[in-house]
Design a protein around this motif. Structure first.
Motif, short mmCIF file in Angstrom:
data_model
loop_
_atom_site.label_atom_id
_atom_site.label_comp_id
_atom_site.label_asym_id
_atom_site.label_seq_id
_atom_site.Cartn_x
_atom_site.Cartn_y
_atom_site.Cartn_z
N GLY A 167 24.04 23.93 22.46
CA GLY A 167 23.95 22.48 22.63
C GLY A 167 23.99 21.96 24.04
N ILE A 195 26.14 18.12 20.73
CA ILE A 195 25.04 17.22 21.10
C ILE A 195 25.55 15.79 21.27
CG2 ILE A 195 22.89 16.18 20.25
CD1 ILE A 195 22.20 18.95 19.09
N THR A 230 27.38 22.60 16.79
CA THR A 230 26.35 22.29 17.78
C THR A 230 26.00 20.81 17.74
OG1 THR A 230 25.43 24.53 17.61
CG2 THR A 230 24.00 22.83 18.54
#
Length: 558
Positions: free
Chosen positions: A284, A452, A448
């Motif tokens: 990420g 983000i 992930t």
């Protein structure tokens, strides 16, 4: 991007990676360090002091922002963040060679806490210097992209510390690591420090600061000008409440709280937890640069506030999904087993303990803290006048009045149907690449996504803060709201969330803290924080220069 600009970004980013590596190292090894430096105390007190030493580094960060921010606006960006990295690196190295409490007694923990405070002070000055230095080298229209490389360094530092610790543990084995191998990650920092200092020594002062010094237009009292004048102080206040406060809680939830939730609440083993987080960071982290670049196109506010809003709206379902995948048996127990604490509710405390020094000794507090530690969902039934707490888990009953309450409660919880420590449904990774099964794959996907969110709010934040303030007070002005937001609002997240869990009896209730803070930031940011992506950060100095020239011309004519 020119070769000189790439060198500027490398120098600032690499040094900041090492700074964050140093700072996170203590957090990752807090349990080992507690045993080595607070060994003269019992285990509970030892853990309290270890947490206090860790918290000290967070609590002094705003003071470091003031000290080094002022120095940076008076002396220069380059030399100030050269000083900060020397302090940080030296403090970390000394921890690696510091004698334990077995050798020098009470001096060991005293020196350790002093070193932690020096680390926090240095970190308070490092970020503002690096972000300001890069931004003042960046061309208009590309500051978000350029400064995003600074933003990736915090995650990179965490990732590096995890890799070094895991590697050292694997090579030496747990026994040797606990005995003396824990020192190696601290000692390695001297190599990282040398590389960083060498690179930074090659750099020139930022052109904006150099020009300001040559013309003699710098601030003579950056702190009073930045925070003693309402026209500047209100910008710092709105930056804190309308940008940084929400960014901080989303950042800490996506990385640190996720780590805590997996390990402490869902009972996932340490190796698996660290590997899941490491994979999510690896997958990420490119978002920092992506959203920094995008903020140059569509603005800082839409991305930062959008990230806060999306995070606030999705945290509860995402953490429920983490639970269902990471420990299905525990999730079933939460849904199927009723647990009630019968006690006089007026004797219960709100167990907020950010420094680890408070002691909660009422029977209600003991019962609730123990249930929270066992990841049991419960409710409290008010029994006025009943001092001892009676816990009903399914058809099992335990009272705080009976001896060995903690052990008896643990047995009752397991008998009622909560999974034991050997629960086979808990996710376990056999190695770093054991990621192609459903459990680890889904967990990495969710983690992930949380990363983000972190990249959305954190990628553009440096550019947004730099653009809010003039060159003469920029280092000071941007550093303080950043470190109050991240050091206090973010740093207090674990303690606050645990207190909320213990208060409510709901293992997910701790998420209300980041949700409420993030939503507050969205509201304040929309109405009180200006969009700055097209702002010329040198305009204030250029206008002041023009005003002085015009005044001089008028005096000459007169």
């Amino acid at each position: 991007m020119s070769a000189e600009e790439r060198k500027v970004i490398l120098a600032s980013s690499l040094g900041t990676v090492f700074e964050w590596y140093d700072f996170y190292l203590y957090g990752s090894l807090a349990a080992v360090i507690g045993a080595k430096f607070f060994g003269m105390y019992d285990e509970t007190t030892r853990n309290i002091f270890a947490l206090l030493a860790f918290a000290a580094g967070f609590l002094v960060r705003p003071f470091g922002a003031l000290v080094f921010g002022r120095l940076g606006d008076l002396v220069g960006r380059k030399y100030t963040f050269l000083v900060t990295i020397l302090i940080m690196g030296a403090s970390t190295f000394i921890v690696g060679i510091l004698p334990t409490s077995d050798s020098i007694g009470i001096l060991a923990p005293i020196i350790l806490i002093i070193l932690r405070m020096l680390q926090g002070l240095a970190l308070g000055g490092e970020y503002g210097g690096a972000a300001t230095y890069v931004a003042e080298h960046a061309p208009n229209g590309r500051r978000g992209f350029y400064t995003s490389f600074i933003q990736i360094t915090a995650t990179a530092g965490l990732f590096l510390s995890l890799i070094v610790i895991l590697g050292t543990r694997s090579i030496l084995g747990e026994a040797a690591f606990a005995d003396w191998g824990w020192r190696i990650p601290f000692l390695v920092s001297i190599v990282l420090l040398g590389i960083s200092v060498w690179i930074r020594m090659q750099m020139q002062e930022s052109p904006a600061f150099r020009k300001m010094k040559e013309e003699g237009t710098g601030s003579k009292a950056p702190i009073s000008e930045a925070f003693g004048q309402w026209k500047n102080a209100k910008i710092a206040l709105f930056a804190l409440l309308g940008l940084v406060m929400g960014q901080a809680v989303v950042w800490y939830t996506g990385q640190f709280y996720a780590l805590f939730f997996l390990g402490s609440v869902l009972k996932v083993d340490g190796f698996t937890t660290n590997m899941l987080i490491a994979w999510s960071l690896l997958l990420g982290s490119g978002g920092f640069v992506l959203f920094g670049w995008l903020s140059d196109k569509i603005g800082r506010k839409p991305i930062i506030l959008g990230g806060c809003l999306i995070a606030a709206l999705t945290y509860f379902p995402l953490f429920h999904l983490l639970s269902a995948e990471a420990n299905p048996a525990l999730t079933r127990a939460h849904n199927e087993i009723t647990t009630v604490v019968e006690v006089d509710r007026s004797t219960c405390s709100f167990q907020f303990n950010p420094t680890g020094t408070a002691r909660f000794t009422q029977p209600c507090d003991i019962a609730k803290a123990r249930l929270a530690a066992l990841s049991v969902n419960y409710s409290v039934e008010d029994k006025p006048g009943q001092r001892d707490a009676v816990v009903r888990v399914g058809n099992q009953t335990v009272s705080t009045a009976q001896p060995n309450f903690a052990a008896a409660l643990g047995t009752a919880v397991t008998t009622a149907g909560y999974p034991a420590a050997s629960n086979p449904t808990v996710v376990r990774m056999s190695g770093p690449f054991d990621i192609f099964r459903e459990q680890p794959a889904v967990l990495i996907l969710v983690l992930t996504l949380l990363v983000i969110y972190v990249t959305m709010v954190y990628g553009p934040i440096a550019a947004a803060l730099v653009e809010l303030f003039p060159t003469r007070i920029r280092y000071t002005s941007m550093s303080l709201p950043y470190h109050i937001g991240n050091g206090w609002f973010g740093g207090l997240l674990p303690a606050t969330s645990f207190a909320i869990i213990a208060q409510t009896g709901d293992v997910y209730a701790g998420l209300w803290y980041p949700v409420i803070i993030a939503l507050a930031t969205v509201v304040i940011g929309i109405f009180m924080v200006p969009e700055t992506k097209d702002r010329d950060i040198f305009a204030a100095e250029d206008n002041a220069r023009a005003d002085r020239a015009a005044a001089a011309a008028r005096r000459a004519q007169a």
